[in-house]
Design a protein around this motif. Structure first.
Motif, PDB file in Angstrom:
ATOM      1  N   PHE A 170       0.854  -1.185   0.000  1.00 39.32           N
ATOM      2  CA  PHE A 170       0.000   0.000   0.000  1.00 39.32           C
ATOM      3  C   PHE A 170       0.890   1.235   0.000  1.00 39.32           C
ATOM      4  CE2 PHE A 170       0.238   1.804   4.332  1.00 39.32           C
ATOM      5  CZ  PHE A 170       0.907   0.791   4.987  1.00 39.32           C
ATOM      6  N   THR A 171       0.292   2.352  -0.364  1.00 35.66           N
ATOM      7  CA  THR A 171       1.017   3.619  -0.410  1.00 35.66           C
ATOM      8  C   THR A 171       0.715   4.386   0.871  1.00 35.66           C
ATOM      9  OG1 THR A 171       0.810   3.695  -2.813  1.00 35.66           O
ATOM     10  CG2 THR A 171       1.354   5.759  -1.683  1.00 35.66           C
TER      11      THR A 171
ATOM     12  N   ASN B 202       1.402   7.319   1.850  1.00 33.02           N
ATOM     13  CA  ASN B 202       1.479   8.781   1.825  1.00 33.02           C
ATOM     14  C   ASN B 202       0.282   9.459   2.489  1.00 33.02           C
ATOM     15  OD1 ASN B 202       3.690   8.099   0.363  1.00 33.02           O
ATOM     16  ND2 ASN B 202       3.029   9.059  -1.543  1.00 33.02           N
TER      17      ASN B 202
ATOM     18  N   SER C 268      -0.140  12.575   7.618  1.00 33.05           N
ATOM     19  CA  SER C 268       0.091  12.640   6.179  1.00 33.05           C
ATOM     20  C   SER C 268       0.483  14.048   5.752  1.00 33.05           C
ATOM     21  CB  SER C 268      -1.155  12.188   5.423  1.00 33.05           C
ATOM     22  OG  SER C 268      -2.261  13.007   5.785  1.00 33.05           O
TER      23      SER C 268
ATOM     24  N   ASN D  38       7.673  10.834   0.826  1.00 29.65           N
ATOM     25  CA  ASN D  38       6.548  10.228   0.117  1.00 29.65           C
ATOM     26  C   ASN D  38       6.977   9.623  -1.221  1.00 29.65           C
ATOM     27  OD1 ASN D  38       4.781  10.823   2.177  1.00 29.65           O
ATOM     28  ND2 ASN D  38       4.069  12.732   1.247  1.00 29.65           N
TER      29      ASN D  38
ATOM     30  N   LYS E 194       9.511   7.914  -1.713  1.00 31.44           N
ATOM     31  CA  LYS E 194      10.077   6.590  -1.434  1.00 31.44           C
ATOM     32  C   LYS E 194       9.165   5.734  -0.569  1.00 31.44           C
ATOM     33  CE  LYS E 194      14.888   8.108  -1.749  1.00 31.44           C
ATOM     34  NZ  LYS E 194      16.206   8.185  -1.069  1.00 31.44           N
ATOM     35  N   ASN E 195       7.959   6.260  -0.264  1.00 31.88           N
ATOM     36  CA  ASN E 195       7.005   5.514   0.588  1.00 31.88           C
ATOM     37  C   ASN E 195       7.658   5.082   1.896  1.00 31.88           C
ATOM     38  OD1 ASN E 195       5.096   5.777  -1.399  1.00 31.88           O
ATOM     39  ND2 ASN E 195       5.345   3.708  -2.198  1.00 31.88           N
TER      40      ASN E 195
END
Length: 125
Positions: free
Chosen positions: A27-28, A30, A53, A73, A75-76
């Motif tokens: 999952f992301t 961000n 966030s 964000n 590079k997660n």
């Protein structure tokens, strides 16, 4: 595989530094609030630092001025820079995530749904 993967732990002398990384898998992150927690032997899991966030941060009092949380964000990944480490910082460090729409930066453990497996930090001479 755990949804979050921590890295960067190790053995360091008192006064030294480490940077922990928390990478998301599947999952992301961000749009998630991400938190760092730790658990020392024989103690409960406590909040260390958390970041929303939007970049708002929270630090437990004993970490203020020594630890810095940040997120990249692109590079997660969320980082925890730990300086001036003390023996009492020895613990397993976990990162955790809270799904949207939560947008705060609280380090309340019950809010966090996704957890990593943890990384050991040992501060000793």
């Amino acid at each position: 595989q755990a949804p979050l993967v921590e890295s960067g732990g190790g053995l360091v002398q008192p006064g030294g530094s480490l940077r922990l990384s928390c990478a998301a898998s599947g999952f992301t992150p961000n749009y998630y609030t991400i938190g760092w927690f730790r658990q020392a032997p024989g103690k409960g899991r406590e909040g260390v630092s958390c970041i929303s966030s939007g970049g708002r941060t929270y630090y437990t009092d004993s970490m203020k001025g020594r630890f810095t949380i940040s997120r990249d964000n692109a590079k997660n990944t969320v980082y925890l820079q730990m300086n001036s480490l003390k023996p009492e910082d020895t613990a397993v460090y976990y990162c955790a995530a809270v799904r949207p729409p939560y947008s705060g930066s609280n380090c309340l453990r019950y809010l966090y749904e996704y957890w990593g497996q943890g990384t050991q930090v040992t501060v000793s001479s």
